[in-house]
Design a protein around this motif. Structure first.
Motif, PDB file in Angstrom:
ATOM      1  N   TRP A   5       0.860  -1.190   0.000  1.00  0.00           N
ATOM      2  CA  TRP A   5       0.000   0.000   0.000  1.00  0.00           C
ATOM      3  C   TRP A   5       0.892   1.234   0.000  1.00  0.00           C
ATOM      4  O   TRP A   5       1.859   1.301   0.759  1.00  0.00           O
ATOM      5  CB  TRP A   5      -0.944   0.009   1.199  1.00  0.00           C
ATOM      6  N   MET A   6       0.585   2.186  -0.844  1.00  0.00           N
ATOM      7  CA  MET A   6       1.347   3.435  -0.971  1.00  0.00           C
ATOM      8  C   MET A   6       2.821   3.143  -1.295  1.00  0.00           C
ATOM      9  O   MET A   6       3.721   3.849  -0.855  1.00  0.00           O
ATOM     10  CB  MET A   6       1.251   4.270   0.307  1.00  0.00           C
ATOM     11  N   GLY A   7       3.062   2.060  -2.049  1.00  0.00           N
ATOM     12  CA  GLY A   7       4.417   1.703  -2.445  1.00  0.00           C
ATOM     13  C   GLY A   7       5.245   1.027  -1.371  1.00  0.00           C
ATOM     14  O   GLY A   7       6.420   0.745  -1.573  1.00  0.00           O
ATOM     15  N   VAL A   8       4.636   0.734  -0.220  1.00  0.00           N
ATOM     16  CA  VAL A   8       5.341   0.108   0.906  1.00  0.00           C
ATOM     17  C   VAL A   8       4.821  -1.310   1.103  1.00  0.00           C
ATOM     18  O   VAL A   8       3.614  -1.543   1.115  1.00  0.00           O
ATOM     19  CB  VAL A   8       5.148   0.947   2.194  1.00  0.00           C
ATOM     20  N   THR A   9       5.745  -2.254   1.260  1.00  0.00           N
ATOM     21  CA  THR A   9       5.360  -3.634   1.541  1.00  0.00           C
ATOM     22  C   THR A   9       4.923  -3.735   2.995  1.00  0.00           C
ATOM     23  O   THR A   9       5.710  -3.488   3.912  1.00  0.00           O
ATOM     24  CB  THR A   9       6.519  -4.600   1.256  1.00  0.00           C
ATOM     25  N   ILE A  10       3.651  -4.094   3.180  1.00  0.00           N
ATOM     26  CA  ILE A  10       3.056  -4.200   4.514  1.00  0.00           C
ATOM     27  C   ILE A  10       3.240  -5.607   5.086  1.00  0.00           C
ATOM     28  O   ILE A  10       3.388  -5.795   6.280  1.00  0.00           O
ATOM     29  CB  ILE A  10       1.545  -3.854   4.461  1.00  0.00           C
ATOM     30  N   ALA A  11       3.205  -6.605   4.209  1.00  0.00           N
ATOM     31  CA  ALA A  11       3.404  -7.997   4.623  1.00  0.00           C
ATOM     32  C   ALA A  11       3.985  -8.761   3.440  1.00  0.00           C
ATOM     33  O   ALA A  11       3.711  -8.429   2.282  1.00  0.00           O
ATOM     34  CB  ALA A  11       2.093  -8.639   5.063  1.00  0.00           C
ATOM     35  N   LEU A  30       3.329  -9.533   9.044  1.00  0.00           N
ATOM     36  CA  LEU A  30       2.800  -8.171   9.033  1.00  0.00           C
ATOM     37  C   LEU A  30       3.781  -7.209   9.683  1.00  0.00           C
ATOM     38  O   LEU A  30       4.229  -7.426  10.803  1.00  0.00           O
ATOM     39  CB  LEU A  30       1.464  -8.130   9.789  1.00  0.00           C
ATOM     40  N   LYS A  31       4.113  -6.136   8.973  1.00  0.00           N
ATOM     41  CA  LYS A  31       4.997  -5.100   9.514  1.00  0.00           C
ATOM     42  C   LYS A  31       4.145  -4.165  10.366  1.00  0.00           C
ATOM     43  O   LYS A  31       3.510  -3.243   9.874  1.00  0.00           O
ATOM     44  CB  LYS A  31       5.703  -4.373   8.384  1.00  0.00           C
ATOM     45  N   ARG A  32       4.123  -4.446  11.640  1.00  0.00           N
ATOM     46  CA  ARG A  32       3.215  -3.759  12.556  1.00  0.00           C
ATOM     47  C   ARG A  32       3.517  -2.283  12.747  1.00  0.00           C
ATOM     48  O   ARG A  32       2.680  -1.547  13.249  1.00  0.00           O
ATOM     49  CB  ARG A  32       3.164  -4.494  13.886  1.00  0.00           C
ATOM     50  N   GLU A  33       4.681  -1.848  12.338  1.00  0.00           N
ATOM     51  CA  GLU A  33       4.974  -0.418  12.435  1.00  0.00           C
ATOM     52  C   GLU A  33       4.070   0.409  11.512  1.00  0.00           C
ATOM     53  O   GLU A  33       3.970   1.626  11.658  1.00  0.00           O
ATOM     54  CB  GLU A  33       6.453  -0.126  12.128  1.00  0.00           C
ATOM     55  N   TYR A  34       3.389  -0.269  10.578  1.00  0.00           N
ATOM     56  CA  TYR A  34       2.464   0.419   9.663  1.00  0.00           C
ATOM     57  C   TYR A  34       0.997   0.244  10.054  1.00  0.00           C
ATOM     58  O   TYR A  34       0.108   0.661   9.323  1.00  0.00           O
ATOM     59  CB  TYR A  34       2.663  -0.074   8.229  1.00  0.00           C
ATOM     60  N   LEU A  55      -4.153   1.049   8.487  1.00  0.00           N
ATOM     61  CA  LEU A  55      -2.782   1.245   8.029  1.00  0.00           C
ATOM     62  C   LEU A  55      -2.431   2.720   8.085  1.00  0.00           C
ATOM     63  O   LEU A  55      -3.283   3.579   7.818  1.00  0.00           O
ATOM     64  CB  LEU A  55      -2.625   0.745   6.585  1.00  0.00           C
ATOM     65  N   PHE A  56      -1.186   3.006   8.406  1.00  0.00           N
ATOM     66  CA  PHE A  56      -0.693   4.376   8.426  1.00  0.00           C
ATOM     67  C   PHE A  56       0.680   4.365   7.761  1.00  0.00           C
ATOM     68  O   PHE A  56       1.636   3.834   8.321  1.00  0.00           O
ATOM     69  CB  PHE A  56      -0.605   4.911   9.852  1.00  0.00           C
ATOM     70  N   VAL A  57       0.736   4.916   6.530  1.00  0.00           N
ATOM     71  CA  VAL A  57       1.961   4.901   5.736  1.00  0.00           C
ATOM     72  C   VAL A  57       2.179   6.287   5.147  1.00  0.00           C
ATOM     73  O   VAL A  57       1.268   6.859   4.535  1.00  0.00           O
ATOM     74  CB  VAL A  57       1.864   3.853   4.595  1.00  0.00           C
ATOM     75  N   ASN A  58       3.378   6.797   5.304  1.00  0.00           N
ATOM     76  CA  ASN A  58       3.758   8.093   4.730  1.00  0.00           C
ATOM     77  C   ASN A  58       2.735   9.182   5.033  1.00  0.00           C
ATOM     78  O   ASN A  58       2.381   9.983   4.157  1.00  0.00           O
ATOM     79  CB  ASN A  58       3.976   7.972   3.216  1.00  0.00           C
ATOM     80  N   GLY A  59       2.224   9.198   6.249  1.00  0.00           N
ATOM     81  CA  GLY A  59       1.279  10.219   6.664  1.00  0.00           C
ATOM     82  C   GLY A  59      -0.148   9.994   6.200  1.00  0.00           C
ATOM     83  O   GLY A  59      -1.022  10.817   6.465  1.00  0.00           O
ATOM     84  N   GLU A  60      -0.413   8.876   5.526  1.00  0.00           N
ATOM     85  CA  GLU A  60      -1.756   8.566   5.020  1.00  0.00           C
ATOM     86  C   GLU A  60      -2.377   7.443   5.835  1.00  0.00           C
ATOM     87  O   GLU A  60      -1.733   6.427   6.102  1.00  0.00           O
ATOM     88  CB  GLU A  60      -1.706   8.146   3.545  1.00  0.00           C
ATOM     89  N   LEU A  61      -3.637   7.627   6.208  1.00  0.00           N
ATOM     90  CA  LEU A  61      -4.380   6.616   6.971  1.00  0.00           C
ATOM     91  C   LEU A  61      -5.332   5.861   6.053  1.00  0.00           C
ATOM     92  O   LEU A  61      -6.036   6.457   5.239  1.00  0.00           O
ATOM     93  CB  LEU A  61      -5.182   7.299   8.082  1.00  0.00           C
ATOM     94  N   ASN A  62      -5.336   4.548   6.183  1.00  0.00           N
ATOM     95  CA  ASN A  62      -6.265   3.680   5.457  1.00  0.00           C
ATOM     96  C   ASN A  62      -7.041   2.909   6.523  1.00  0.00           C
ATOM     97  O   ASN A  62      -6.613   1.856   6.990  1.00  0.00           O
ATOM     98  CB  ASN A  62      -5.504   2.734   4.522  1.00  0.00           C
TER      99      ASN A  62
END
Length: 93
Positions: A5-11, A30-34, A55-62
């Protein structure tokens, strides 16, 4: 398989379980930091009660983009604790 999501591998895992078109990843992949807490819940007749995370990635919440069944019904025992993704999360090989 990868959940992105948002170019970041979450799992990422070679051990997913496919149920109803959704790949359920092992919890340790699962990368729980996200992830962030969600109190959202839904029920499925045959799987049981799903719990969610956001999910919270690069300042964006999903919100509520990750779900899991901590105590699934017996018919869905193979996905106990595993995580699945929706709401724009891409699943790729």
């Amino acid at each position: 398989m990868k959940a992105i999501w948002m170019g970041v591998t979450i799992a990422e895992s070679d051990d997913t379980v496919l149920v109803e078109g959704n790949h359920y990843f092992p919890p340790e992949s699962l990368k729980r930091e996200y992830t962030s807490f969600s109190n959202h819940r839904t029920s499925c007749i045959w799987k049981g009660q799903a719990h969610y995370m956001s999910l919270f990635v690069n300042g964006e919440l999903n919100p509520d983009a990750v779900w899991f069944y901590p105590e699934p019904n017996a018919a869905a025992a193979e996905i106990k604790g595993r995580v699945a993704f929706g709401k724009g999360v891409q699943i790729t090989e």
